[in-house]
Design a protein around this motif. Sequence first.
Motif, mmCIF file in Angstrom:
data_model
loop_
_atom_site.group_PDB
_atom_site.id
_atom_site.type_symbol
_atom_site.label_atom_id
_atom_site.label_comp_id
_atom_site.label_asym_id
_atom_site.label_seq_id
_atom_site.Cartn_x
_atom_site.Cartn_y
_atom_site.Cartn_z
ATOM 1 N N GLU A 45 -4.898 2.365 -1.956
ATOM 2 C CA GLU A 45 -5.244 1.571 -0.777
ATOM 3 C C GLU A 45 -4.559 0.211 -0.811
ATOM 4 N N ALA A 46 -4.522 -0.411 -1.979
ATOM 5 C CA ALA A 46 -3.881 -1.725 -2.097
ATOM 6 C C ALA A 46 -2.388 -1.635 -1.804
ATOM 7 N N VAL A 47 -1.747 -0.595 -2.330
ATOM 8 C CA VAL A 47 -0.315 -0.398 -2.071
ATOM 9 C C VAL A 47 -0.075 -0.119 -0.593
ATOM 10 N N ALA A 48 -0.910 0.734 -0.007
ATOM 11 C CA ALA A 48 -0.734 1.095 1.398
ATOM 12 C C ALA A 48 -0.858 -0.129 2.305
ATOM 13 N N ARG A 49 -1.832 -0.984 2.041
ATOM 14 C CA ARG A 49 -1.998 -2.190 2.852
ATOM 15 C C ARG A 49 -0.761 -3.076 2.761
ATOM 16 N N ARG A 50 -0.238 -3.222 1.554
ATOM 17 C CA ARG A 50 0.925 -4.096 1.366
ATOM 18 C C ARG A 50 2.173 -3.543 2.046
ATOM 19 N N LEU A 51 2.403 -2.245 1.932
ATOM 20 C CA LEU A 51 3.588 -1.652 2.549
ATOM 21 C C LEU A 51 3.527 -1.749 4.069
ATOM 22 N N THR A 52 2.341 -1.538 4.617
ATOM 23 C CA THR A 52 2.197 -1.666 6.076
ATOM 24 C C THR A 52 2.450 -3.100 6.513
ATOM 25 N N LYS A 53 1.915 -4.050 5.778
ATOM 26 C CA LYS A 53 2.083 -5.460 6.123
ATOM 27 C C LYS A 53 3.533 -5.895 5.996
ATOM 28 N N GLU A 54 4.197 -5.476 4.939
ATOM 29 C CA GLU A 54 5.556 -5.962 4.661
ATOM 30 C C GLU A 54 6.627 -5.227 5.463
ATOM 31 N N HIS A 55 6.388 -3.956 5.790
ATOM 32 C CA HIS A 55 7.457 -3.154 6.399
ATOM 33 C C HIS A 55 7.096 -2.569 7.759
ATOM 34 N N GLY A 56 5.855 -2.748 8.192
ATOM 35 C CA GLY A 56 5.466 -2.288 9.516
ATOM 36 C C GLY A 56 5.401 -0.786 9.679
ATOM 37 N N VAL A 57 5.310 -0.062 8.573
ATOM 38 C CA VAL A 57 5.216 1.400 8.628
ATOM 39 C C VAL A 57 3.767 1.815 8.455
ATOM 40 N N ARG A 58 3.477 3.055 8.742
ATOM 41 C CA ARG A 58 2.148 3.578 8.443
ATOM 42 C C ARG A 58 2.132 4.057 7.004
ATOM 43 N N ALA A 59 1.157 3.598 6.240
ATOM 44 C CA ALA A 59 1.021 4.003 4.843
ATOM 45 C C ALA A 59 -0.387 4.536 4.638
ATOM 46 N N LEU A 60 -0.475 5.776 4.190
ATOM 47 C CA LEU A 60 -1.767 6.447 4.063
ATOM 48 C C LEU A 60 -2.115 6.647 2.590
ATOM 49 N N PRO A 61 -3.228 6.073 2.113
ATOM 50 C CA PRO A 61 -3.647 6.293 0.730
ATOM 51 C C PRO A 61 -4.485 7.562 0.599
ATOM 52 N N VAL A 62 -4.227 8.344 -0.445
ATOM 53 C CA VAL A 62 -4.976 9.587 -0.673
ATOM 54 C C VAL A 62 -5.254 9.725 -2.167
ATOM 55 N N ALA A 63 -6.518 9.956 -2.508
ATOM 56 C CA ALA A 63 -6.852 10.237 -3.907
ATOM 57 C C ALA A 63 -6.353 11.637 -4.257
ATOM 58 N N TYR A 64 -5.714 11.750 -5.435
ATOM 59 C CA TYR A 64 -5.074 13.029 -5.781
ATOM 60 C C TYR A 64 -4.987 13.191 -7.285
ATOM 61 N N HIS A 65 -5.492 14.304 -7.779
ATOM 62 C CA HIS A 65 -5.365 14.660 -9.195
ATOM 63 C C HIS A 65 -4.462 15.885 -9.273
ATOM 64 N N ALA A 66 -3.261 15.705 -9.794
ATOM 65 C CA ALA A 66 -2.241 16.758 -9.744
ATOM 66 C C ALA A 66 -2.614 18.001 -10.532
ATOM 67 N N ALA A 67 -3.536 17.890 -11.499
ATOM 68 C CA ALA A 67 -3.891 19.057 -12.299
ATOM 69 C C ALA A 67 -4.856 19.984 -11.580
ATOM 70 N N ARG A 68 -5.358 19.555 -10.419
ATOM 71 C CA ARG A 68 -6.333 20.353 -9.683
ATOM 72 C C ARG A 68 -5.664 21.031 -8.493
ATOM 73 N N TRP A 69 -5.635 22.347 -8.521
ATOM 74 C CA TRP A 69 -4.985 23.150 -7.481
ATOM 75 C C TRP A 69 -5.505 22.778 -6.101
#
Length: 252
Positions: A45-69
């Motif tokens: 969420e923190a990264v997404a907010r910063r990218l949207t603010k700095e670059h004007g793009v849509r940034a979507l945060p998603v919780a993800y554990h790669a070991a879980r199918w």
Amino acid sequence: MSGELSGKVAAVTGGSRGIGLAIAEGFARAGADVVIASRKLENCEAVARRLTKEHGVRALPVAYHAARWEDSDRLADTVLSEFGRCDVLVNNAGMSPRHDGVGTIDEAYFDKVSGVNLKGPFRLSIRLGQRMVEAGGGSIINISTIGSLRPGADELVYACAKAGLNALTVGLSGEFAPAVRVNALLPGAVETDIAAAWPPDVRESAHRGTPLARLGTPADFVGPALWLATGASSFVTGTLIRVDGGAYRQMS
């Protein structure tokens, strides 16, 4: 490459720090909407907010554990429901916990490391890669390791999983052709928070063994990832690209 990815959607796993964060920032700077996926939602969420603010793009945060199918299925469903498409997938999430010798490795360690480094990328690539094929184009970029080419005992399970990721790269480059290109970047020693904990002799060895006389940085992967994500590499697929300062230079 400002604007080179305008109108595109890129999903980056492990995108809240290190190499994944640098690539996500590079994609946002190039105009892409980005999905930041990693285990800790607050970091995404923190990264997404910063990218949207700095670059004007849509940034979507998603919780993800790669070991879980099921997490790969949920992430793919979220990307497609929110954006209706995925043009670039970066399978960057990875882990290589230290251990006290190969004899101490148990099934839980093996399954966890294999799951994050191979099972997640496999499932996510199948789900989003098939949608890319239906849409007529896309790029999958897997972040592997040079240790997959010359594994050491201290990272053996990690190296085995990443060698499987290399095989996945080559196999899917044929399966998803000609619409979707699939390639891998193979980092050498990289200056991240993980490397900060290395003993001094390990860091010194990494410096001495690299013709470019330094550790890599996350920023070193932005250019290669952008190249693979855009039409600049339109005739490149099924390739394992070493980004290691020349440490594992070889003819093949």
